[in-house]
Enzyme design. Structure first.
Site: not given
Ligand code: 0GY
Length: 297
Positions: A185, A253, A35-37
């Protein structure tokens, strides 16, 4: 390391940590930050006009550097609301990642089958539905159901960002979706309530019943009351990992949108992993086997 942008960040927006510490914990070979952007860079991939916040630029190059520095091998890049349904920055990162990134997109019902195929070819494996009130997504549920029916045919899944305090109201809708569901999350635990609190216990029961629901044990920094190293969030994440070892994934994240007080040090986040997944077997499932099955098989 932080890029500058042509548009100012939202007032009070906190950029990602400029130089995180090197974690003491070494992830297993092939570990996935699931999970990252990527944000922009704005000059090349402008933020969406209807965004709710303007972040700092967080380009793919910085993401790859951080992946390597933290000891990870791959990334799952999740489209953030600041780009809305314009998935160009995401697709650009995926197709230049050397097969080291997969994606989760935002799409509207207007997307064509050719548009979905293009995303699929780039390495998108899911769509994200957002129910977090402050991020305001007004897409009606019947539209989401129709999108889910279309992406199910591609073998994709739905990523749900919601608060499990809303489970009673949301349950029938969530159960109506035809795909695997992946919850962002930990579905937002209320640390004040403790692990024995009603909402968290209901959430565990829902995971018992719904065998295709997967949880991201991510973002202790969003739920902690005591701050780093986030020990007050460990019991929540550990309870989920130990009860559902084959249905958990983990991520940083990065670049941590909308943190209210401070950007987390990702070295501290990585060092939390052995506390929430105490054995090598649990760590391999969490960081390698489970995300590889979902995103690379
Ligand atoms: C996250 C969290 C947030 C934002 C977004 O799409 C987004 O804008 O994801 C948030 O503000 O809680 O998933 O990283």
């Amino acid at each position: 390391m932080r890029e500058t942008s042509n548009v100012p960040m939202s007032a009070g927006y906190i950029p990602f940590h400029p130089n995180p510490s090197k974690p003491k914990y070494q992830p297993p070979a092939g570990a996935v930050d699931a999970h990252c952007h990527v944000f922009g860079p704005e000059a090349k991939f402008p933020f969406a006009p209807k965004r709710k916040y303007t972040p700092c630029d967080a380009p793919k190059e910085t993401l790859w550097q951080r992946r390597d520095f933290l000891g990870f091998d791959k990334n799952v890049i999740v489209q953030a609301t600041c780009h809305d349904t314009d998935n160009r920055a995401l697709v650009d990162a995926l197709v230049t990642s050397n097969n080291k990134a997969r994606g989760v997109a935002f799409v509207g019902e207007e997307i064509t089958d050719a548009g979905l195929k293009e995303l699929d070819d780039a390495g998108v494996k899911g769509v994200r539905f957002n129910f977090i009130k402050r991020l305001v997504d007004s897409t009606p549920k019947d539209v989401m159901q129709r999108i889910a029916a279309r992406i199910a045919k591609l073998g994709w899944h739905v990523v749900v960002y919601f608060e499990h305090a809303d489970l009673d109201e949301m349950g029938p809708f969530l159960k109506s979706l035809p795909t695997t569901l992946v919850f962002d999350h930990m579905a937002c635990p209320d640390v004040k309530e403790g692990v024995n609190g009603k909402y968290f216990q209901n959430w565990l029961k829902a995971l018992d019943t719904n065998k295709s629901w997967i949880t991201k044990v991510t973002c202790p920094e969003r739920f902690t009351l005591t701050g780093p190293p986030y020990d007050d969030v460990v019991p929540f994440a550990r309870a989920i990992v130990e009860r559902f070892p084959d249905r958990v994934i983990w991520g940083t994240d990065w670049p941590h949108p909308n943190m209210p007080k401070e950007a987390p040090d990702e070295g501290v986040l990585v060092d939390m992993i052995p506390k929430i997944a105490p054995t090598a077997e649990l760590q391999k499932k969490l960081l390698v086997d489970n995300p590889m099955k979902l995103y690379w098989s």
